[in-house]
Design an enzyme around this catalytic site. Structure first.
Site, PDB file in Angstrom:
ATOM      1  N   HIS A 341       0.825  -1.203   0.000  1.00 20.25           N
ATOM      2  CA  HIS A 341       0.000   0.000   0.000  1.00 20.25           C
ATOM      3  C   HIS A 341       0.865   1.262   0.000  1.00 20.25           C
ATOM      4  O   HIS A 341       0.663   2.160  -0.809  1.00 20.25           O
ATOM      5  CB  HIS A 341      -0.927  -0.005   1.220  1.00 20.25           C
ATOM      6  CG  HIS A 341      -1.852   1.163   1.258  1.00 20.25           C
ATOM      7  ND1 HIS A 341      -3.080   1.159   0.623  1.00 20.25           N
ATOM      8  CD2 HIS A 341      -1.728   2.384   1.833  1.00 20.25           C
ATOM      9  CE1 HIS A 341      -3.667   2.331   0.813  1.00 20.25           C
ATOM     10  NE2 HIS A 341      -2.874   3.097   1.546  1.00 20.25           N
ATOM     11  N   HIS A 356       3.204   6.192  -2.042  1.00 18.19           N
ATOM     12  CA  HIS A 356       3.871   7.376  -1.484  1.00 18.19           C
ATOM     13  C   HIS A 356       5.393   7.307  -1.623  1.00 18.19           C
ATOM     14  O   HIS A 356       6.095   7.892  -0.801  1.00 18.19           O
ATOM     15  CB  HIS A 356       3.502   7.530  -0.003  1.00 18.19           C
ATOM     16  CG  HIS A 356       2.050   7.794   0.224  1.00 18.19           C
ATOM     17  ND1 HIS A 356       1.468   9.019  -0.024  1.00 18.19           N
ATOM     18  CD2 HIS A 356       1.060   6.975   0.650  1.00 18.19           C
ATOM     19  CE1 HIS A 356       0.174   8.946   0.257  1.00 18.19           C
ATOM     20  NE2 HIS A 356      -0.103   7.729   0.662  1.00 18.19           N
ATOM     21  N   LYS A 404      -4.721   9.958  -8.811  1.00 19.81           N
ATOM     22  CA  LYS A 404      -4.530  10.250  -7.385  1.00 19.81           C
ATOM     23  C   LYS A 404      -4.588  11.773  -7.285  1.00 19.81           C
ATOM     24  O   LYS A 404      -3.669  12.472  -7.720  1.00 19.81           O
ATOM     25  CB  LYS A 404      -3.202   9.721  -6.855  1.00 19.81           C
ATOM     26  CG  LYS A 404      -3.063   9.963  -5.343  1.00 19.81           C
ATOM     27  CD  LYS A 404      -2.101   9.005  -4.686  1.00 19.81           C
ATOM     28  CE  LYS A 404      -2.059   9.241  -3.175  1.00 19.81           C
ATOM     29  NZ  LYS A 404      -2.902   8.347  -2.412  1.00 19.81           N
TER      30      LYS A 404
END
Length: 470
Positions: A341, A356, A404
């Site tokens: 994730h 990220h 995103k």
């Protein structure tokens, strides 16, 4: 406060040596003491040696004797680096080691002053088949320098090419014959582990010697700013203009990149972990635990929460495996993990979640699967402008056509820095972790967000930039 990096300190020290060009026994001992105090992690050793050659090239002159002294000075640096930070790979070596043949092989490299990939591979294979006994290791490496003296000329360009050839020979020798010593972080005696999380995060930053330097190791083009709800693409060009791919071959970067293709992006599809992938997870953890940020993370957590974190490094690695790599349900049985994730990214309900990490951003952009759409404008007008030397970037992008709208990533930091930061914040148990970070070029107020999933595993972890100052 601007932090002097390990790189800058080393380059300044090497420059002093090359300016003087005399190394007596006392100064040689000072070199050993210097490397002992510096305590570089394994990932830094190639850079330390290559930098001696790179900076040394700037001191080549028309004076033959000075050039000989320069080669001897670089040999002394390499010798002290190997003596301080490396150990023989084998305790035996080849009993039939041919020293004359080795010198002839080295001289053949210097004759045409160039080494292509095929010759480089032949050099590796030669040393593998003709590995010296431990007692001959120093003399073999010294031969690479002694033989080079005979190839010095009045042509500076040729002497620079010679320096590169010596570095190639020494690199092959070290890769085949030596190993980095086991790394142990040595905190300054006066450093107190009983500090705030914000101070601990700053210490992590200061310890991250594997971080890349903006506008040197990589260049980003932030282009236009936007609000998250703006539909227009504010960036015609990619985010990453360039990245030094050699950096991605460092042990922690290389083992990190190996994990990125182990997952399916779509949630709801069960992940299957193969034995090869388990080994890749283990190799990555072993690599990052040989770095200062992760060893600091372990020591800090052990001090703060000894009931949760064992002083045993092997037990700590088991804990990291559980919180980062054990699979859990996000939209289907065993379809997600903390690592997937946070670092790889997932697609859920036609939206990107997680994702990220700057290395994944760069690699996906290179493949043409990611479209950078611009940075997100700061909320306050008084804040610093977003530019190419920012190590924290809030941005918008699409991945495989899925958007995103807003996400924040550190840029240029090492994998071990992010693993250490998020592991510290997660295990200390707070969802919101307010920290202040001075990156040397900018100052940020950050909220490190950490959410738990499946009772005791990382659901997500990422930075939010709440304020940014030059």
């Amino acid at each position: 406060q601007v932090f002097t990096t390990m790189d800058a300190k080393v380059e300044s020290y090497y420059t002093e040596i090359f300016t003087d060009l005399t190394l007596d026994n006392e100064e040689a001992q000072e070199l050993i003491d210097y490397f002992t105090t510096l305590n570089p992690p394994p990932d830094k050793l190639v850079w330390l040696r290559a930098s001696a050659f790179r900076l040394g090239c700037g001191f080549l002159s028309e004076d033959h004797d000075k050039n000989v002294s320069l080669i001897r000075a670089i040999n002394a640096i390499v010798h002290c680096l190997e003596k301080t930070c490396m150990v023989p790979k084998s305790t035996e070596g080849n009993a039939d080691f041919d020293a004359e043949g080795a010198e002839a092989k080295i001289r053949s490299i210097y004759e045409d002053l160039s080494v292509d990939n095929e010759e480089n591979q032949e050099l590796f294979e030669y040393f593998q088949g003709n590995t010296p006994p431990v007692a001959n290791l120093v003399s073999l490496r010294a031969t690479a320098f002694k033989a080079a003296v005979d190839f010095l000329s009045d042509d500076k360009d040729k002497n620079v090419a010679l320096m590169r050839c010596i570095n190639v020979v020494v690199h092959a020798f070290e890769r085949v014959c030596l190993l980095p010593k086991e790394y142990t972080l040595k905190l300054a005696p006066e450093f107190n582990l009983d500090v705030s999380l914000s101070d601990a995060v700053q210490e992590l930053w200061n310890l991250d010697v594997n971080r890349l330097t903006p506008n040197a190791d990589y260049t980003i083009n932030v282009q236009g700013g936007k609000k998250p709800y703006w539909k227009e693409d504010q960036a015609d060009d990619p985010l990453f203009t360039s990245v030094d791919r050699r950096a991605l071959r460092r042990p922690t970067y290389q083992t990190f990149v190996a994990l990125l293709d182990n997952y399916k992006a779509q949630t709801g599809q069960a992940e299957r972990v193969t034995n090869v992938e388990r080994k890749e997870n283990s190799d990555f953890l072993n690599a990052i635990m040989q770095t200062a940020p992760m060893q600091f993370c372990h020591q800090y957590l052990q001090q703060k929460i000894p009931d949760k974190v064992s002083s045993s490094q092997s037990e700590f690695k088991k804990l990291l495996t559980k919180i980062w790599f054990e699979l859990y349900r996000r939209a289907g049985a065993k379809d997600s993990s903390g690592f997937e994730h946070v670092f790889v990214g997932e697609v859920k309900n036609e939206k990107i979640s997680g994702f990220h990490n700057w290395i994944q951003l760069y690699l996906e952009e290179q493949k043409g699967d990611l479209d950078y759409r611009g940075y997100i404008k700061p909320r306050g007008r008084s804040e610093a402008q977003t530019d190419s030397n920012d190590h924290v970037l809030t941005l918008q992008f699409s991945w495989h056509g899925v958007e995103k709208a807003v996400g924040t990533s550190f840029i240029g930091v090492s994998p071990e820095f992010e693993m250490a930061l998020y592991s510290m914040c997660f295990l200390l148990g707070e969802e919101d972790n307010q920290v202040y970070l001075n990156t040397g070029t900018d100052e940020f107020e950050l909220n490190i967000k950490c959410y738990t999933y499946n009772r005791d595993k990382i659901g997500t972890a990422f930075p939010e930039a709440t304020a940014h100052y030059d």
